[in-house]
Motif scaffolding. Structure first.
Motif, PDB file in Angstrom:
ATOM      1  N   CYS A  82       1.092  -0.797   0.077  1.00 47.12           N
ATOM      2  CA  CYS A  82      -0.059  -0.470  -0.183  1.00 47.12           C
ATOM      3  C   CYS A  82       0.942   1.345   0.175  1.00 47.12           C
ATOM      4  O   CYS A  82       0.828   2.148  -0.678  1.00 47.12           O
ATOM      5  CB  CYS A  82      -1.023  -0.094   1.436  1.00 47.12           C
ATOM      6  SG  CYS A  82      -1.619   1.332   1.319  1.00 47.12           S
ATOM      7  N   THR A 106       0.113  10.001   4.220  1.00 45.40           N
ATOM      8  CA  THR A 106       0.693   9.441   5.965  1.00 45.40           C
ATOM      9  C   THR A 106       0.599   8.720   5.970  1.00 45.40           C
ATOM     10  O   THR A 106      -0.208   7.826   5.055  1.00 45.40           O
ATOM     11  CB  THR A 106      -0.010  11.016   6.665  1.00 45.40           C
ATOM     12  OG1 THR A 106      -1.285  10.267   6.440  1.00 45.40           O
ATOM     13  CG2 THR A 106       0.133  12.500   6.144  1.00 45.40           C
ATOM     14  N   THR A 107       0.583   8.115   7.235  1.00 45.77           N
ATOM     15  CA  THR A 107       0.353   6.594   7.520  1.00 45.77           C
ATOM     16  C   THR A 107      -0.914   7.068   7.526  1.00 45.77           C
ATOM     17  O   THR A 107      -1.731   6.167   7.482  1.00 45.77           O
ATOM     18  CB  THR A 107       1.658   6.533   9.078  1.00 45.77           C
ATOM     19  OG1 THR A 107       1.094   7.613   9.495  1.00 45.77           O
ATOM     20  CG2 THR A 107       3.189   6.406   9.035  1.00 45.77           C
ATOM     21  N   LEU A 108      -1.109   8.215   8.327  1.00 45.76           N
ATOM     22  CA  LEU A 108      -3.131   7.842   8.553  1.00 45.76           C
ATOM     23  C   LEU A 108      -3.874   7.415   7.031  1.00 45.76           C
ATOM     24  O   LEU A 108      -4.661   6.819   7.236  1.00 45.76           O
ATOM     25  CB  LEU A 108      -3.860   9.119   9.090  1.00 45.76           C
ATOM     26  CG  LEU A 108      -5.569   9.155   9.276  1.00 45.76           C
ATOM     27  CD1 LEU A 108      -5.608   8.378  10.264  1.00 45.76           C
ATOM     28  CD2 LEU A 108      -6.018  10.761   9.646  1.00 45.76           C
ATOM     29  N   ASP A 109      -3.523   7.657   6.158  1.00 41.64           N
ATOM     30  CA  ASP A 109      -3.686   7.954   4.757  1.00 41.64           C
ATOM     31  C   ASP A 109      -3.926   6.419   4.513  1.00 41.64           C
ATOM     32  O   ASP A 109      -4.482   5.400   4.198  1.00 41.64           O
ATOM     33  CB  ASP A 109      -2.871   8.337   3.373  1.00 41.64           C
ATOM     34  CG  ASP A 109      -3.468   9.916   3.283  1.00 41.64           C
ATOM     35  OD1 ASP A 109      -4.276  10.110   4.163  1.00 41.64           O
ATOM     36  OD2 ASP A 109      -2.045  10.597   3.023  1.00 41.64           O
ATOM     37  N   ALA A 144      -3.276   3.540   6.621  1.00 42.52           N
ATOM     38  CA  ALA A 144      -4.643   2.708   7.323  1.00 42.52           C
ATOM     39  C   ALA A 144      -5.522   3.081   6.989  1.00 42.52           C
ATOM     40  O   ALA A 144      -6.806   2.326   7.216  1.00 42.52           O
ATOM     41  CB  ALA A 144      -3.744   3.376   8.770  1.00 42.52           C
ATOM     42  N   ASN A 145      -6.128   4.171   6.508  1.00 41.34           N
ATOM     43  CA  ASN A 145      -7.199   4.174   5.851  1.00 41.34           C
ATOM     44  C   ASN A 145      -7.646   3.010   5.174  1.00 41.34           C
ATOM     45  O   ASN A 145      -8.572   3.017   4.461  1.00 41.34           O
ATOM     46  CB  ASN A 145      -7.749   5.997   5.100  1.00 41.34           C
ATOM     47  CG  ASN A 145      -7.791   6.490   7.196  1.00 41.34           C
ATOM     48  OD1 ASN A 145      -8.294   6.481   7.921  1.00 41.34           O
ATOM     49  ND2 ASN A 145      -8.470   7.817   6.811  1.00 41.34           N
ATOM     50  N   GLU A 146      -6.862   3.189   4.110  1.00 41.30           N
ATOM     51  CA  GLU A 146      -6.330   3.023   2.175  1.00 41.30           C
ATOM     52  C   GLU A 146      -6.551   1.358   3.144  1.00 41.30           C
ATOM     53  O   GLU A 146      -7.660   0.793   2.106  1.00 41.30           O
ATOM     54  CB  GLU A 146      -5.640   2.751   1.525  1.00 41.30           C
ATOM     55  CG  GLU A 146      -5.239   2.622   0.356  1.00 41.30           C
ATOM     56  CD  GLU A 146      -6.087   2.703  -0.844  1.00 41.30           C
ATOM     57  OE1 GLU A 146      -6.114   2.056  -1.649  1.00 41.30           O
ATOM     58  OE2 GLU A 146      -6.495   4.112  -0.431  1.00 41.30           O
ATOM     59  N   ASP A 170      -7.659   0.054   5.405  1.00 44.74           N
ATOM     60  CA  ASP A 170      -9.109   0.081   6.698  1.00 44.74           C
ATOM     61  C   ASP A 170      -8.565  -0.646   8.026  1.00 44.74           C
ATOM     62  O   ASP A 170      -9.033  -1.727   8.132  1.00 44.74           O
ATOM     63  CB  ASP A 170     -10.098  -0.951   5.774  1.00 44.74           C
ATOM     64  CG  ASP A 170     -11.122  -0.920   6.350  1.00 44.74           C
ATOM     65  OD1 ASP A 170     -11.957   0.106   7.771  1.00 44.74           O
ATOM     66  OD2 ASP A 170     -12.065  -2.220   6.622  1.00 44.74           O
ATOM     67  N   SER A 226      -6.539  -0.497  11.782  1.00 41.92           N
ATOM     68  CA  SER A 226      -6.165   1.323  12.734  1.00 41.92           C
ATOM     69  C   SER A 226      -4.648   2.225  12.879  1.00 41.92           C
ATOM     70  O   SER A 226      -3.490   0.965  12.256  1.00 41.92           O
ATOM     71  CB  SER A 226      -6.513   0.682  13.982  1.00 41.92           C
ATOM     72  OG  SER A 226      -5.779  -0.199  14.583  1.00 41.92           O
ATOM     73  N   PRO A 227      -4.771   3.225  12.779  1.00 43.47           N
ATOM     74  CA  PRO A 227      -3.171   3.166  12.777  1.00 43.47           C
ATOM     75  C   PRO A 227      -2.285   2.450  14.005  1.00 43.47           C
ATOM     76  O   PRO A 227      -0.813   2.731  13.731  1.00 43.47           O
ATOM     77  CB  PRO A 227      -3.248   4.982  13.056  1.00 43.47           C
ATOM     78  CG  PRO A 227      -5.077   5.389  12.898  1.00 43.47           C
ATOM     79  CD  PRO A 227      -5.643   4.039  13.302  1.00 43.47           C
TER      80      PRO A 227
END
Length: 204
Positions: free
Chosen positions: A10, A24-27, A29-31, A33, A35-36
């Motif tokens: 990813c 970002t790492t949040l992007d 994690a969201n991609e 699905d 958790s951060p």
């Protein structure tokens, strides 16, 4: 696929599509699905991801630039195959080459790794070109050889960055190979020049 491998895949895809500074790492994690915290369990931040990805890139080109066997003769076909596989690897990890100067200035480990990689690339290409000259496929004095090496290495390093600047959405590795082969044409003997020109035309 294991979560760690999914995160790496990813990260590579997002870096290639959007550029490393814009992800970002949040992007990620969201991609994915997840958790951060799950992502952080595997990688303590974006820098840790980059370290693994650049190691993967170096591993993918190691056998090309430092072959186990050192052949007594090198043909133009050997150079073509090397370039073909090299530009495929560059395209796979294209985020490195689309913004290389910026990445090297922000991450010292990338600067050190890519400087070492460039040295290895230059040594490999110099060996091939010298062998081609010894076989009289290539006609070039020592000074011209250094200029040719500079031009080829610069093309390998910055071709994708140029493609990004001129807004080529899907750079084709074959076009990079074609560009490098075109640099060699003026230095080739007649038979090799005809063969290489036909190869360039086939790439077009």
């Amino acid at each position: 696929m294991k979560t760690r491998d999914r995160i790496l895949l990813c990260a590579l895809e997002l870096f290639n599509e959007q550029g490393e500074p814009n992800v970002t790492t949040l992007d990620m994690a969201n991609e994915l699905d997840i958790s951060p915290g799950n992502l952080y369990y595997h990688f303590k931040g974006k820098e840790a991801l980059l370290e693994v990805l650049i190691d993967d890139f170096l591993l993918s080109t190691r056998s090309l630039l430092s072959p186990a066997d050192d052949p007594d003769e090198v043909s133009p076909e050997d150079l073509w195959l090397l370039l073909h596989l090299l530009f495929e690897a560059i395209a796979t990890y294209r985020f490195l080459f689309q913004d290389l100067s910026n990445l090297m200035s922000r991450y010292p480990f990338i600067r050190h790794a890519m400087q070492a990689w460039l040295h290895q690339l230059r040594q490999c290409l110099a060996h091939i070109l010298l062998m081609m000259r010894a076989a009289e496929h290539l006609h070039c004095n020592d000074e011209g050889m250094q200029r040719l090496l500079d031009a080829v290495c610069q093309t390998c390093l910055f071709w994708l960055d140029y493609q990004r600047i001129v807004a080529v959405e899907q750079p084709d590795p074959a076009a990079g190979v074609q560009q490098v082969l075109g640099l060699l044409l003026p230095y080739l003997d007649e038979e090799t020049e005809e063969w290489m020109q036909a190869l360039i035309d086939r790439y077009s």
